[in-house]
Design an enzyme around this catalytic site. Structure first.
Site, short mmCIF file in Angstrom:
data_model
loop_
_atom_site.label_atom_id
_atom_site.label_comp_id
_atom_site.label_asym_id
_atom_site.label_seq_id
_atom_site.Cartn_x
_atom_site.Cartn_y
_atom_site.Cartn_z
N HIS A 129 -4.79 5.12 5.83
CA HIS A 129 -6.45 5.19 5.75
C HIS A 129 -6.88 5.07 7.39
O HIS A 129 -7.61 4.79 7.36
CB HIS A 129 -6.75 4.26 4.96
CG HIS A 129 -6.44 4.01 3.70
ND1 HIS A 129 -6.95 5.37 3.05
CD2 HIS A 129 -5.93 3.03 2.56
CE1 HIS A 129 -6.31 5.12 1.39
NE2 HIS A 129 -6.06 4.09 1.63
N ASP A 149 0.76 7.87 -1.97
CA ASP A 149 0.09 5.90 -2.52
C ASP A 149 -1.13 7.31 -3.67
O ASP A 149 -1.12 8.02 -3.73
CB ASP A 149 -0.42 5.84 -1.98
CG ASP A 149 -1.43 4.55 -2.08
OD1 ASP A 149 -0.68 3.63 -1.53
OD2 ASP A 149 -1.99 4.81 -2.64
N HIS A 204 -3.75 6.88 -3.58
CA HIS A 204 -5.37 6.67 -2.04
C HIS A 204 -5.09 8.32 -2.00
O HIS A 204 -3.50 8.13 -1.35
CB HIS A 204 -6.03 5.67 -1.87
CG HIS A 204 -6.43 4.20 -2.81
ND1 HIS A 204 -5.53 3.61 -2.53
CD2 HIS A 204 -6.94 4.56 -3.66
CE1 HIS A 204 -5.91 2.72 -3.60
NE2 HIS A 204 -6.88 2.86 -4.31
N ASP A 231 0.64 1.87 -6.24
CA ASP A 231 -0.32 2.41 -7.05
C ASP A 231 -0.12 3.01 -8.25
O ASP A 231 -1.99 3.11 -8.64
CB ASP A 231 -1.45 1.53 -6.27
CG ASP A 231 -1.93 2.40 -5.42
OD1 ASP A 231 -0.27 3.48 -5.08
OD2 ASP A 231 -2.27 2.21 -3.71
#
Length: 279
Positions: A99, A136, A138, A213
């Site tokens: 990110h 992931d 995200h 996740d």
């Protein structure tokens, strides 16, 4: 996070690895960081002079210890890339800070170890075409932004469609999955997507963001994978890398299940598979 201590302990306890398999990274020169990140942004990080708004977006209270930790993590990914070239695979027990944008931090990520490692390999002519496989939950928005005009890097992100970040960047291939996607649909989508990328792009290095996740038990994930499904996900990626003769760096990424045992088991499976498939 607790998992960064528990995971190596578990791997040593069960005999998946020995102490010989671990390394402590040597910090890389700052020039490699500023080849990926805006020098002004990195300067503000070093001087702890981010604005309150910039700090709030990172999700962390800014401190020297935090900056030192981030630089250690990215140095570990760069060094692991070199080990991957030598041994076929290498792992960073942390990392996956996808990110972090070229000029700002977001989502608990300040510096993008994936992008810095890719640029290090390219700049030193150690790789010509790098595939980033980001699984992931995200989207790897920072990585997508950094490489949006870079033809030598292909960014593939398969993530929760309705999860953070709400505004998605444009990867070379984005697959947004609906909430509660189960093992069968997840694995089918991955199999149908990854092999064509390898065939068409023909990378000579892979960086794999293998956050756990995606588990149904994850507090932030919203997908529906079992631990067995997450293991099958890793098996697909690692097997394709091995069969194609492509070195692969694995960064552990996120994992926020309420029971720490679920997180450790899912992460440990990645290491177990690496031993089984590559050694």
């Amino acid at each position: 996070m607790e998992k960064y201590n528990l995971l190596p302990e578990q791997l040593l306890y069960e005999g998946t690895v020995s102490q010989f398999n671990f390394f402590e990274p040597t910090l890389i020169e700052e020039k490699w960081i500023t080849k990926t990140h805006d020098p002004d942004y990195f300067g503000k990080l070093k001087n702890l002079s981010l604005s309150k708004s910039e700090i709030r977006k990172t999700g962390f209270p800014l401190s020297q210890e935090l900056i030192d930790r981030e630089i250690t993590i990215l140095s570990g990914s760069v060094q692991a890339s070199l080990f991957a070239l030598e041994y076929g695979i290498a792992m960073n027990i942390a990392g996956g800070t996808h990110h972090a944008f070229s000029g700002r931090g977001e989502g608990f990520c300040l510096l993008n170890d994936i992008a810095i490692s890719a640029n290090y390999l390219l700049e030193n002519a150690l790789a010509k075409k790098i595939l980033v496989v980001d699984l992931d939950v995200h989207q790897g928005n920072g990585t997508a932004e950094i490489f949006k005009n870079q033809k030598q890097v292909f960014t593939f992100s398969m993530h929760g469609a309705s999860n953070y970040p709400m505004h998605k960047e444009k990867s070379d291939l984005d697959i947004g999955l609906p909430d509660h996607t189960d093992d069968i649909n997840y694995i089918k989508t991955l199999r149908n997507s990854l092999q064509p990328i390898l065939d068409n792009f023909q990378p000579d290095f892979i960086i794999y963001q293998c956050g756990v996740d995606v588990l149904a038990t994850d507090k932030l994930g919203r997908l529906g994978l079992s631990i067995a499904g997450c293991k099958e996900r890793d098996q697909i990626v690692l097997t394709l890398a091995k069969e194609s003769g492509i070195p692969i760096l694995c960064c552990m990424g996120g994992g926020y299940s309420e029971k720490i045992s679920h997180i450790i088991e899912a992460h440990a499976n990645t290491y177990r598979l690496a031993q089984d498939i590559f050694f």
